[in-house]
Design a protein around this motif. Structure first.
Motif, PDB file in Angstrom:
ATOM      1  N   GLY A 135      64.914 -82.448 -62.363  1.00 22.55           N
ATOM      2  CA  GLY A 135      64.874 -82.160 -60.942  1.00 22.55           C
ATOM      3  C   GLY A 135      63.456 -82.299 -60.433  1.00 22.55           C
ATOM      4  N   ALA A 136      63.283 -82.064 -59.142  1.00 25.09           N
ATOM      5  CA  ALA A 136      61.960 -82.151 -58.531  1.00 25.09           C
ATOM      6  C   ALA A 136      61.884 -81.205 -57.352  1.00 25.09           C
ATOM      7  N   VAL A 137      60.675 -80.715 -57.085  1.00 24.74           N
ATOM      8  CA  VAL A 137      60.387 -79.946 -55.874  1.00 24.74           C
ATOM      9  C   VAL A 137      59.327 -80.692 -55.093  1.00 24.74           C
ATOM     10  N   MET A 138      59.616 -80.950 -53.824  1.00 23.99           N
ATOM     11  CA  MET A 138      58.668 -81.576 -52.916  1.00 23.99           C
ATOM     12  C   MET A 138      58.129 -80.502 -51.966  1.00 23.99           C
ATOM     13  N   THR A 139      56.858 -80.595 -51.614  1.00 23.19           N
ATOM     14  CA  THR A 139      56.288 -79.670 -50.633  1.00 23.19           C
ATOM     15  C   THR A 139      55.039 -80.287 -50.010  1.00 23.19           C
ATOM     16  N   ASN A 140      54.688 -79.791 -48.838  1.00 23.16           N
ATOM     17  CA  ASN A 140      53.425 -80.160 -48.192  1.00 23.16           C
ATOM     18  C   ASN A 140      52.425 -79.012 -48.216  1.00 23.16           C
TER      19      ASN A 140
ATOM     20  N   ARG B 127      51.182 -72.529 -56.984  1.00 25.08           N
ATOM     21  CA  ARG B 127      51.971 -71.460 -57.604  1.00 25.08           C
ATOM     22  C   ARG B 127      53.071 -72.041 -58.478  1.00 25.08           C
ATOM     23  N   MET B 128      53.774 -73.056 -57.957  1.00 28.33           N
ATOM     24  CA  MET B 128      54.853 -73.667 -58.731  1.00 28.33           C
ATOM     25  C   MET B 128      54.315 -74.367 -59.975  1.00 28.33           C
TER      26      MET B 128
ATOM     27  N   LEU C  40      61.958 -72.252 -59.252  1.00 28.61           N
ATOM     28  CA  LEU C  40      60.515 -72.303 -59.044  1.00 28.61           C
ATOM     29  C   LEU C  40      60.155 -72.137 -57.577  1.00 28.61           C
ATOM     30  N   ALA C  41      60.879 -72.831 -56.704  1.00 29.09           N
ATOM     31  CA  ALA C  41      60.565 -72.786 -55.282  1.00 29.09           C
ATOM     32  C   ALA C  41      60.725 -71.380 -54.725  1.00 29.09           C
ATOM     33  N   VAL C  42      61.827 -70.715 -55.085  1.00 36.97           N
ATOM     34  CA  VAL C  42      62.046 -69.354 -54.589  1.00 36.97           C
ATOM     35  C   VAL C  42      61.006 -68.402 -55.167  1.00 36.97           C
ATOM     36  N   ALA C  43      60.779 -68.482 -56.484  1.00 34.86           N
ATOM     37  CA  ALA C  43      59.842 -67.563 -57.133  1.00 34.86           C
ATOM     38  C   ALA C  43      58.432 -67.707 -56.573  1.00 34.86           C
TER      39      ALA C  43
END
Length: 381
Positions: free
Chosen positions: A191-196, A203-204, A60-63
């Motif tokens: 899993g998890a994706v963190m972002t600021n 998008r994710m 997800l992060a890359v896409a």
């Protein structure tokens, strides 16, 4: 049998999952949002998406970064294949930089040497729970206009040298966690994706659930409460409420898990330090690692045994071990797609010839650890 790693499930964990099973929501319910909020509170990141696996989080992060196909992304060969696979899924060529011989993480100087005009992404891995040198890597990324995704699948609970928690995304565009059962905390799979970054987050969010939205602010028309739109090609990467409830319960014990793992690592280091044919892991100065793995390097020639013989001997003593990792570019698919890269990362290749992961998990008792230590000490006899 003493495995190299395993989960610890408490009565509170079971009660948390049972409560969801008795509720109205097994998936797409309130526990997912609660888990996300708790991860934001723990790390200090603004946004979080929990997903079906650490691999899904990486993909997800890359896409969501929408990098042009044919771009290159730099990562480490000392990782599970999913780190590089997430680039390949999106048409980005994985390029492998060598590792530091002490931390086993990406070497900033090797990263600099691998950058080309096609490089768009840098994905360091916090191997075994030890954070990579993110201040140095982020400076390189800023200089060359690269995006950064931290693969922190091993490192929830770890802290950088400034004392801040891994996952705060101060050095990166996104950070990824894994909650597989051998990790420090588990949600079964997850899993998890963190972002600021609010744009990256949105998008994710869209890609996580088939590219479909029901958000009235994003719809092209307003037809009624049933209406939804598939606005892009996404995936089914959602986490269930049962998994989220387990992860949320486990997160409450993360500091306890970390303390025990660090105690076990210190005890291993003290007991094994005097073996001239074995190298214990070294924590980088200023960092606080929530050790996911305890990896030693063994001079197999010095003890007159192959790694296979050592692993078989330990197994006969009821001790499970593992190898982390085969350099990614040694796998057949990578050789077929990108050519034979043998020799391109000599430090990683030498490390692979000697590494062995010993048992490390929260419920490993002092008596069990002593049994492991004594079995290791006997290897040279």
């Amino acid at each position: 049998m003493i495995p190299y790693g395993k989960q610890d499930i408490s009565a509170a964990d079971i009660a948390a999952v049972n409560a969801v099973l008795s509720s109205d929501f097994l998936t797409q319910g309130p526990k997912v949002a609660e888990f996300e909020q708790a991860l934001c509170a723990y790390t200090g990141a603004r946004y979080c998406l929990v997903v079906a696996s650490g691999t899904a989080a990486l993909h997800l992060a890359v896409a969501a970064m929408e990098l042009p196909e044919g771009s290159e992304g730099i990562t480490t060969p000392n990782t599970f294949a999913a780190t590089a696979n997430s680039m390949a899924y999106c048409g980005i060529k994985p390029v492998f930089a060598d590792i530091d011989p002490i931390s086993y993480n990406l070497s900033p100087s090797s990263v600099s040497a691998r950058i080309t005009p096609a490089t768009r992404l840098l994905s360091p891995v916090h191997f075994a729970g030890q954070p990579a040198d993110m201040p140095a890597l982020s400076l390189i990324a800023k200089k060359h206009g690269l995006k950064i995704i931290e693969d922190a699948a091993h490192a929830i609970g770890s802290r950088y040298s400034d004392g801040s928690p891994v996952g705060n995304c101060l050095f990166s565009d996104a950070t990824v966690f894994s909650f597989h059962p051998v990790k420090t905390i588990t949600s079964g799979e997850g899993g998890a994706v963190m972002t600021n970054d609010p744009v990256l987050y949105q998008r994710m969010l869209l890609l996580r659930s088939h590219g479909i939205t029901k958000d009235p602010a994003l719809l092209s028309q307003q037809s009624g409460p049933w209406y939804h739109e598939m606005q892009t090609l996404g995936w089914h990467y959602r986490m269930t409420d049962m998994q989220a409830a387990l992860g949320l319960s486990q997160l409450q014990r993360l500091n306890l898990f970390k303390a025990r793992r660090r105690t076990l690592v210190a005890q291993y280091n003290q007991a094994l330090a005097e073996l001239p044919w074995l190298k214990t892991p070294q924590e980088m100065e200023g960092f606080s690692s929530c050790f996911h793995l305890y990896v030693v390097e063994i001079d197999y020639a010095a003890i007159g045994k192959s790694r296979r013989q050592v692993m078989d001997s330990l197994m006969a003593d009821g001790i499970g071990t593992q190898v982390h990792y085969i350099p990614v570019y040694h796998h057949p698919w990578y050789r077929e797609q990108y050519g034979d890269k043998t020799g391109s990362c000599p430090v990683a290749e030498r490390y692979y010839q000697h590494c062995l992961s010993l048992p490390l998990y929260f419920t490993l008792s002092d008596e069990e650890q002593s049994h492991v230590i004594q079995a290791i000490q006997r290897l040279a006899r």
